[in-house]
Design a protein around this motif. Structure first.
Motif, PDB file in Angstrom:
ATOM      1  N   GLU A 174      34.918  57.381   4.523  1.00 44.89           N
ATOM      2  CA  GLU A 174      33.917  56.950   3.271  1.00 44.89           C
ATOM      3  C   GLU A 174      34.047  56.086   3.307  1.00 44.89           C
ATOM      4  O   GLU A 174      34.905  54.921   3.445  1.00 44.89           O
ATOM      5  N   PRO A 175      32.446  56.357   3.384  1.00 49.50           N
ATOM      6  CA  PRO A 175      31.841  54.336   3.323  1.00 49.50           C
ATOM      7  C   PRO A 175      32.562  53.404   2.160  1.00 49.50           C
ATOM      8  O   PRO A 175      32.553  51.791   2.790  1.00 49.50           O
ATOM      9  N   THR A 203      24.266  53.474   3.022  1.00 51.29           N
ATOM     10  CA  THR A 203      22.901  53.560   1.596  1.00 51.29           C
ATOM     11  C   THR A 203      23.395  54.760   0.700  1.00 51.29           C
ATOM     12  O   THR A 203      23.084  54.765  -0.383  1.00 51.29           O
ATOM     13  N   ALA A 204      23.396  56.128   1.653  1.00 49.75           N
ATOM     14  CA  ALA A 204      23.625  57.237   0.756  1.00 49.75           C
ATOM     15  C   ALA A 204      24.864  56.937  -0.355  1.00 49.75           C
ATOM     16  O   ALA A 204      25.256  57.212  -1.562  1.00 49.75           O
ATOM     17  N   ALA A 205      25.579  56.480  -0.018  1.00 54.33           N
ATOM     18  CA  ALA A 205      26.638  56.358  -0.298  1.00 54.33           C
ATOM     19  C   ALA A 205      26.963  54.844  -1.589  1.00 54.33           C
ATOM     20  O   ALA A 205      27.726  54.377  -2.976  1.00 54.33           O
ATOM     21  N   GLY A 206      25.334  54.282  -1.772  1.00 57.22           N
ATOM     22  CA  GLY A 206      25.401  52.958  -2.656  1.00 57.22           C
ATOM     23  C   GLY A 206      26.171  51.890  -2.285  1.00 57.22           C
ATOM     24  O   GLY A 206      26.564  51.548  -3.606  1.00 57.22           O
ATOM     25  N   ALA A 228      18.104  53.824   9.790  1.00 52.34           N
ATOM     26  CA  ALA A 228      18.940  54.822   8.473  1.00 52.34           C
ATOM     27  C   ALA A 228      18.592  56.106   8.732  1.00 52.34           C
ATOM     28  O   ALA A 228      17.478  56.953   8.381  1.00 52.34           O
ATOM     29  N   GLY A 229      19.974  56.988   9.045  1.00 51.15           N
ATOM     30  CA  GLY A 229      19.872  58.567   9.277  1.00 51.15           C
ATOM     31  C   GLY A 229      20.567  58.913   8.154  1.00 51.15           C
ATOM     32  O   GLY A 229      21.176  58.409   7.804  1.00 51.15           O
ATOM     33  N   GLY A 230      20.539  60.135   8.476  1.00 46.72           N
ATOM     34  CA  GLY A 230      21.604  60.955   7.748  1.00 46.72           C
ATOM     35  C   GLY A 230      20.821  61.417   6.081  1.00 46.72           C
ATOM     36  O   GLY A 230      19.881  61.585   6.266  1.00 46.72           O
TER      37      GLY A 230
END
Length: 258
Positions: A174-175, A203-206, A228-230
Motif C-alpha cells: 500500500e503506497p 500518484t493515485a494514492a496521493g 505513470a500507469g495503473g
C-alpha cells in the motif's frame, strides 16, 4: 547550450557556457524542510520522450543523456532511500548504490549513511536474490511487500541478507504504508525511480510530493508506457513548476504537488 530558468525557490545562476558542478546541482535539487506533520518527502525521477513514452524497448536509457544521468546521480546522492518496483529492478539491472566522494560531506552533515538504501517493491518477491543488489550492498537492501507474500520467498530474501518490511495487509504494498514504513526507519528523503506502475500507484494514492521529469527531445512512436500507469486518480493531481534546467534540447523540470 546550458540554461537555468528560476521559477520559485531557485536563486543560483550560472552562465550558459559553464558546466554545472555536482555541488550546484545538489543545491538546486536539495530536499525541502518538511512541513509540520510530514514524516517524509517522496520525489520521483523519470524521463519521457516528447510523445510521452517513459521507455524505449523496455528501458529508459535510450531516452537519457549525460546531463540526465548527472542529475540522476545527484538525486541519488541526496536521498536516504531509492524505491523501485521489481520489474524496473529486473529490466534496468539494478545494482547496489555506491558511496560517492562528491556527496560524502553533504551526506555526513545531514546525518545520512554513505549511500542511499535501495528498497524494492514486490508482491511476489520473484527476484534473483543471488544478484549483487542483495549479496553485495554497502547497506542492506530492503524488500517492501505485503503481509500475504509467499513465505518461502520471504525466507529466501532474508537468507540473502535483505531486510523484508511489510507495508500492506494483502499480497501487495500500500503506497501510503510504504512511505510511512520507510520514514519510521529514518528514511525520510525518499526517491522513487519507478517504474510506471509503481509511480502510478504513488500518484493515485496521493503520496507523491515532487516529480523531477527529464523531457527528452526524442520521438519514439510505438506503444511504450507513459511514466505513470495503473488506476486513474478521481481528480487530476495539480503540481506547480519549481525549476527548469535546459541543455541540448533536454528540459529538466521539477514539479511540486500543490
Amino acid at each position: 547550450m546550458r540554461r537555468l530558468f528560476p521559477v520559485t525557490d531557485m536563486t543560483a545562476s550560472t552562465p550558459s557556457d559553464q558546466e554545472w558542478s555536482l555541488d550546484a546541482l545538489a543545491e538546486a535539487y536539495a530536499y525541502p524542510e518538511l512541513p509540520a506533520g510530514e514524516d517524509a518527502w517522496l520525489r520521483a525521477n523519470m524521463v519521457s520522450s516528447l510523445d510521452g513514452a517513459g521507455q524505449h524497448d523496455g528501458r529508459s536509457q535510450p531516452l537519457s543523456s549525460d546531463t540526465d544521468m548527472r542529475i540522476f546521480g545527484t538525486l541519488r546522492g541526496l536521498a536516504d532511500v531509492v524505491v523501485a518496483g521489481a520489474e524496473t529492478v529486473r529490466l534496468e539491472g539494478y545494482r547496489p548504490a555506491c558511496a560517492r566522494e562528491a556527496f560524502a560531506a553533504r551526506r555526513a552533515a545531514a546525518g545520512q549513511g554513505p549511500a542511499p538504501v535501495i528498497a524494492v517493491v514486490s508482491a511476489s518477491l520473484n527476484l534473483d536474490f543471488s544478484l549483487p543488489l542483495f549479496t553485495e550492498p554497502l547497506v542492506p537492501t530492503l524488500v517492501l511487500t505485503g503481509a500475504a507474500a509467499p513465505a518461502e520467498r520471504v525466507r529466501a530474501a532474508r537468507a540473502a541478507g535483505a531486510e523484508v518490511l511489510v507495508a500492506g495487509d494483502g499480497a501487495g504494498v500500500e503506497p501510503a504504508r510504504a512511505k510511512a514504513v520507510l520514514a519510521e526507519r529514518g528514511l525520510r528523503r525518499q526517491l522513487t525511480e519507478g517504474g510506471p506502475r509503481l509511480l502510478g500507484q504513488f500518484t493515485a494514492a496521493g503520496v507523491l510530493d515532487e516529480l523531477c521529469l527529464s523531457v527528452s527531445p526524442t520521438m519514439t512512436a510505438g506503444d511504450a508506457q507513459r511514466i505513470a500507469g495503473g488506476p486513474a486518480t478521481a481528480v487530476p493531481t495539480r503540481f506547480a513548476l519549481a525549476s527548469l534546467l535546459e541543455q541540448d534540447g533536454f528540459l529538466f523540470t521539477r514539479y511540486r504537488r500543490i
